[in-house]
Design a protein around this motif. Structure first.
Motif, PDB file in Angstrom:
ATOM      1  N   MET A   3      -5.513  -9.353  -3.407  1.00 51.81           N
ATOM      2  CA  MET A   3      -4.358  -8.587  -3.893  1.00 51.81           C
ATOM      3  C   MET A   3      -3.117  -9.200  -3.253  1.00 51.81           C
ATOM      4  O   MET A   3      -2.993  -9.218  -2.023  1.00 51.81           O
ATOM      5  CB  MET A   3      -4.490  -7.114  -3.500  1.00 51.81           C
ATOM      6  N   LYS A  33       2.871   0.347  -5.295  1.00 57.05           N
ATOM      7  CA  LYS A  33       2.656   1.306  -4.223  1.00 57.05           C
ATOM      8  C   LYS A  33       4.014   1.856  -3.796  1.00 57.05           C
ATOM      9  O   LYS A  33       4.954   1.085  -3.568  1.00 57.05           O
ATOM     10  CB  LYS A  33       1.941   0.656  -3.035  1.00 57.05           C
ATOM     11  N   PHE A  34       4.090   3.178  -3.693  1.00 60.71           N
ATOM     12  CA  PHE A  34       5.355   3.845  -3.359  1.00 60.71           C
ATOM     13  C   PHE A  34       5.263   4.453  -1.959  1.00 60.71           C
ATOM     14  O   PHE A  34       4.280   5.115  -1.640  1.00 60.71           O
ATOM     15  CB  PHE A  34       5.662   4.993  -4.327  1.00 60.71           C
ATOM     16  N   TYR A  35       6.304   4.235  -1.198  1.00 61.77           N
ATOM     17  CA  TYR A  35       6.366   4.798   0.146  1.00 61.77           C
ATOM     18  C   TYR A  35       7.708   5.497   0.336  1.00 61.77           C
ATOM     19  O   TYR A  35       8.735   5.022  -0.142  1.00 61.77           O
ATOM     20  CB  TYR A  35       6.251   3.686   1.198  1.00 61.77           C
ATOM     21  N   ASP A  36       7.665   6.606   1.050  1.00 60.39           N
ATOM     22  CA  ASP A  36       8.913   7.232   1.508  1.00 60.39           C
ATOM     23  C   ASP A  36       9.879   7.499   0.360  1.00 60.39           C
ATOM     24  O   ASP A  36      11.077   7.201   0.447  1.00 60.39           O
ATOM     25  CB  ASP A  36       9.594   6.358   2.574  1.00 60.39           C
ATOM     26  N   ALA A 110       4.500   9.737  -1.927  1.00 57.58           N
ATOM     27  CA  ALA A 110       3.859   8.426  -1.826  1.00 57.58           C
ATOM     28  C   ALA A 110       2.773   8.346  -2.885  1.00 57.58           C
ATOM     29  O   ALA A 110       2.348   9.368  -3.434  1.00 57.58           O
ATOM     30  CB  ALA A 110       3.279   8.211  -0.429  1.00 57.58           C
ATOM     31  N   LYS A 172       6.417  -1.433  -3.678  1.00 55.23           N
ATOM     32  CA  LYS A 172       5.871  -2.781  -3.604  1.00 55.23           C
ATOM     33  C   LYS A 172       5.026  -3.056  -4.833  1.00 55.23           C
ATOM     34  O   LYS A 172       4.241  -2.198  -5.246  1.00 55.23           O
ATOM     35  CB  LYS A 172       5.029  -2.938  -2.336  1.00 55.23           C
ATOM     36  N   TYR A 174       2.146  -5.513  -6.484  1.00 56.09           N
ATOM     37  CA  TYR A 174       1.071  -6.452  -6.166  1.00 56.09           C
ATOM     38  C   TYR A 174       0.423  -6.945  -7.450  1.00 56.09           C
ATOM     39  O   TYR A 174       0.375  -6.236  -8.457  1.00 56.09           O
ATOM     40  CB  TYR A 174      -0.012  -5.779  -5.330  1.00 56.09           C
TER      41      TYR A 174
ATOM     42  N   GLU B  44       2.536  -0.740   5.969  1.00 55.99           N
ATOM     43  CA  GLU B  44       3.017   0.514   5.387  1.00 55.99           C
ATOM     44  C   GLU B  44       1.871   1.340   4.821  1.00 55.99           C
ATOM     45  O   GLU B  44       2.029   2.542   4.581  1.00 55.99           O
ATOM     46  CB  GLU B  44       4.063   0.226   4.308  1.00 55.99           C
ATOM     47  N   GLN B  45       0.752   0.695   4.558  1.00 58.42           N
ATOM     48  CA  GLN B  45      -0.423   1.431   4.093  1.00 58.42           C
ATOM     49  C   GLN B  45      -1.636   0.963   4.882  1.00 58.42           C
ATOM     50  O   GLN B  45      -1.836  -0.226   5.089  1.00 58.42           O
ATOM     51  CB  GLN B  45      -0.664   1.187   2.600  1.00 58.42           C
ATOM     52  N   LYS B  47      -5.791   1.487   4.794  1.00 55.68           N
ATOM     53  CA  LYS B  47      -6.864   1.990   3.947  1.00 55.68           C
ATOM     54  C   LYS B  47      -8.189   1.900   4.707  1.00 55.68           C
ATOM     55  O   LYS B  47      -8.483   0.885   5.341  1.00 55.68           O
ATOM     56  CB  LYS B  47      -6.938   1.163   2.660  1.00 55.68           C
ATOM     57  N   ILE B 131      -6.641   6.691   2.248  1.00 53.21           N
ATOM     58  CA  ILE B 131      -5.411   5.904   2.339  1.00 53.21           C
ATOM     59  C   ILE B 131      -4.377   6.697   3.129  1.00 53.21           C
ATOM     60  O   ILE B 131      -4.112   7.863   2.821  1.00 53.21           O
ATOM     61  CB  ILE B 131      -4.848   5.587   0.942  1.00 53.21           C
ATOM     62  N   TYR B 133      -0.381   6.642   4.101  1.00 53.60           N
ATOM     63  CA  TYR B 133       0.893   6.041   3.713  1.00 53.60           C
ATOM     64  C   TYR B 133       1.886   6.138   4.874  1.00 53.60           C
ATOM     65  O   TYR B 133       2.057   7.211   5.453  1.00 53.60           O
ATOM     66  CB  TYR B 133       1.472   6.752   2.495  1.00 53.60           C
ATOM     67  N   SER B 134       2.524   5.026   5.152  1.00 47.49           N
ATOM     68  CA  SER B 134       3.590   4.964   6.158  1.00 47.49           C
ATOM     69  C   SER B 134       3.221   5.684   7.458  1.00 47.49           C
ATOM     70  O   SER B 134       3.977   6.527   7.940  1.00 47.49           O
ATOM     71  CB  SER B 134       4.877   5.568   5.592  1.00 47.49           C
ATOM     72  N   VAL B 194      -2.463  -3.017   4.493  1.00 50.46           N
ATOM     73  CA  VAL B 194      -1.876  -3.527   3.249  1.00 50.46           C
ATOM     74  C   VAL B 194      -0.424  -3.875   3.525  1.00 50.46           C
ATOM     75  O   VAL B 194       0.365  -3.014   3.918  1.00 50.46           O
ATOM     76  CB  VAL B 194      -1.984  -2.482   2.118  1.00 50.46           C
TER      77      VAL B 194
END
Lengths: 177, 195
Positions: A3, A33-36, A110, A172, A174, B44-45, B47, B131, B133-134, B194
């Motif tokens: 990936m 991928k979504f963060y924050d 997220a 992000k 990928y 940031e991730q 897993k 998973i 996240y952050s 990740v």
């Protein structure tokens, strides 16, 4: 199967986060991928739309399913249910992919969205997403969307935005396979 | 094997890269009370792959996780979460999809169930992924999502879905997995970063 991180968009008080390049035949699967994800306006949903190559605007025809699981901090509400207000039937609106996110300082969302084989020119374009948020009413909400962009043209652009107002977010993109 | 045997300090550990996903640590259980990891700070991730986790106790303990925030003590952070499942019995006597109020938390500090009732028979266990996240954010709460699949003691296949948040703005530094009773008899957990 590797990936590969293609690009990162860190938005600050932005109207949208648009991915307008590098979505092509290089990969069969694109993962976002979504963060924050933190909206400027309280209690608004995060959403996605697509653009087909040669077309203009993020307004493709979408048919989707939507369901969610919720549970609040007060323990007074817990449920799993289909969301008729969250799906689309040949709609061209931005597809919501979260419930309503709070705008508080520690509130965010997220998750991730899978877009399958966007460059093919034979089939419709399938996608699904799983997201989790801290809702404005202090609850945990998971939202599950799946469906297709009803177009045989190649999807080469993807846009994310809040249902209203601006947002902070890190997204992000990928490529896989 | 004593508690914490599998705690992996990741700084300086050579990672195995698969594109922009890096295998950071692998823990193989052998009658462990828990499996613990020190969380990385560079991703940031994070897993976790959960493979064939088999309990020592009967009947049907739950497979669970908790986290520890930086500079705190113990696996007891505040969690608000959802939990639902799909299931189908081998004899076709039951199937469905339903929310599980017994396996969610509302500002609770207990271990969060990832799979309810894992059968302890020799050929059973549970698998899935979790998973985070952050996890190193110092601004927002920490979201997680999990999906697991396994066999219950009544010869039923079941898939559990959980999601929610660890209600702290402090960065997370450690995570622990265990069964609600007995040891982790066997199984493997892999931690991936990740980019």
């Amino acid at each position: 199967m590797a990936m590969d991180l293609i690009t990162t968009d860190a938005s600050s008080n932005a109207a949208s986060s648009d991915f307008t390049s590098s979505i092509d035949s290089t990969y069969k699967l694109y993962i976002f991928k979504f963060y924050d994800v933190n909206p400027a306006t309280d209690d608004v949903k995060f959403s996605v739309q697509f653009n087909v190559a040669g077309q203009s605007g993020f307004n493709e025809t979408i048919t989707t399913t939507a369901f969610r699981a919720i549970h609040n901090e007060a323990d007074s509400e817990a449920a799993l249910a289909y969301q008729t207000g969250g799906d689309q039937a040949q709609g061209t609106a931005y597809q919501i992919i979260t419930d309503s996110i709070g705008s508080g300082g520690d509130e965010s969302g997220a998750g991730e969205l899978f877009l399958f084989n966007p460059s093919n020119t034979t089939y419709v374009k399938h996608f699904y997403s799983t997201t989790t948020i801290l809702q404005a009413d202090d609850s945990a909400r998971q939202y599950f969307i799946a469906g297709y962009v009803n177009a045989t043209g190649a999807v080469d652009e993807v846009s994310f935005k809040m249902a209203s107002g601006n947002m902070d977010a890190v997204i992000k993109m990928y490529g896989v396979g | 094997m004593p508690l914490g045997t599998h705690k992996a300090t990741l700084f300086g550990v050579a990672g195995v890269s698969t594109g922009d996903v890096v295998l950071l640590s692998t823990a193989v259980a052998s009658s462990d009370a828990s499996i613990e990891f020190t969380l990385p700070t560079a991703y940031e991730q994070v897993k976790f792959g959960l493979y064939n986790l088999h309990p020592s106790a009967a009947p049907g303990p739950d497979f669970q996780f908790q986290v520890n925030a930086d500079s705190q003590t113990g696996y007891n952070e505040t969690i608000t979460s959802t939990n639902f499942r799909t299931y189908h019995a081998e004899d076709d006597s039951g199937s469905g999809v339903a929310y599980r109020t017994g396996d969610d938390q509302a500002q609770g500090t207990s271990y969060q169930t990832l799979f309810y009732e894992v059968d302890d028979e020799d050929d059973n266990g549970c698998c899935g992924e979790l998973i985070l996240y952050s996890p190193t954010s110092t601004t927002y709460v920490k979201h997680y999502v999990s999906r697991t699949v396994g066999m219950q003691p009544n010869a039923t296949t079941k898939s559990d879905f959980s999601g929610g948040y660890i209600n702290t703005t402090t960065n997370l530094s450690e995570i622990a997995f265990k069964f609600s009773s007995g040891n982790v008899d066997s199984g493997t957990i892999k931690m991936w970063g990740v980019k």
